[in-house]
Scaffold this active site. Structure first.
Site, PDB file in Angstrom:
ATOM      1  N   ASP A  41       0.871  -1.171   0.000  1.00 27.91           N
ATOM      2  CA  ASP A  41       0.000   0.000   0.000  1.00 27.91           C
ATOM      3  C   ASP A  41       0.916   1.231   0.000  1.00 27.91           C
ATOM      4  OD1 ASP A  41      -2.539   1.306   0.233  1.00 27.91           O
ATOM      5  OD2 ASP A  41      -2.257   1.494   2.376  1.00 27.91           O
ATOM      6  N   PHE A  44     -10.427   0.158  -0.568  1.00 33.22           N
ATOM      7  CA  PHE A  44     -10.085  -0.686   0.574  1.00 33.22           C
ATOM      8  C   PHE A  44     -10.550  -2.106   0.293  1.00 33.22           C
ATOM      9  CE2 PHE A  44      -9.634  -2.489   4.700  1.00 33.22           C
ATOM     10  CZ  PHE A  44      -8.431  -1.926   5.111  1.00 33.22           C
TER      11      PHE A  44
END
Ligand code: IMP
Ligand code: MG
Length: 178
Positions: A102, A151
């Site tokens: 990420d 997400f």
């Protein structure tokens, strides 16, 4: 599909095919070498167990647990080691197995940390990469999929420790984590 999920991004079949491909590459690259897979708990568990089945050379495995998130969906930028390695990796080839890159903070930290243990080499196998969010450069030699900035949960990925058991990768509805 569960009500908290918006859509399935990667199906079980897509993941299985990709993991097989990665396993074949790794098997070739590490033929005759002493390889240790280091899974990053807990997100990598499903990827780790499927990937190791596709690796046709003998490997050993170990796990580390780190935390950079707490219970929020944003990284704190601070990495804490919650569980260190059980075994010595000096002179071994190390492959870090991670669910997702990420910000890149976790892997950058782990690579530096593990290099300090004098392994012969350190590489990364990551199932997913979110390039739009990456702040620090990490190079995953074995990468599954590049994904958009949503997400994600499932296939080991959680939100507040839930959804890890789903065999696919899905987009979590915003109202669940906002
Ligand atoms: P980084 O240090 O920002 O690269 O974060 C890496 C860790 O954050 C991963 O190992 C995951 O546990 C977690 N993470 C990042 N993005 C997601 C996501 O979309 N869903 C679930 N966990 C995530
Ligand atoms: Mg996590």
């Amino acid at each position: 599909m569960h009500k908290d999920l918006k859509e399935i991004l990667l199906t079980e079949e897509q993941i299985k095919a990709k993991v097989k491909e990665l396993g074949e590459k790794i098997s070739k690259d590490y033929e005759g070498k002493d390889l240790v897979l280091i899974g990053v708990l807990k997100g990598s568990v499903m990827f780790m167990s499927d990937l190791m089945k596709e690796i046709k050379v003998p490997v050993s495995i170990d796990f580390m647990a780190v935390s950079s998130y707490g219970y929020s969906s944003e990284t704190s930028g601070v990495v804490r080691i919650l569980k260190d390695l059980d075994y010595d990796i000096e002179d071994k080839h190390v492959l870090i197995v991670e669910d997702i890159i990420d910000s890149g903070v976790t892997l950058k930290y782990l690579v530096e940390y593990l290099k300090g243990r004098k392994p012969k080499s350190v590489e990364i196998a990551a199932l997913l990469h979110k390039p739009e969010r990456t702040k620090v450069e990490v190079n995953a030699k074995y990468l599954g999929f590049t994904v958009p900035d949503h997400f994600l949960v499932g296939y080991g990925l959680d939100f507040a420790e839930r959804y890890r058991n789903f065999p696919f990768v899905a987009v979590l509805k915003e109202e669940v984590y906002k």
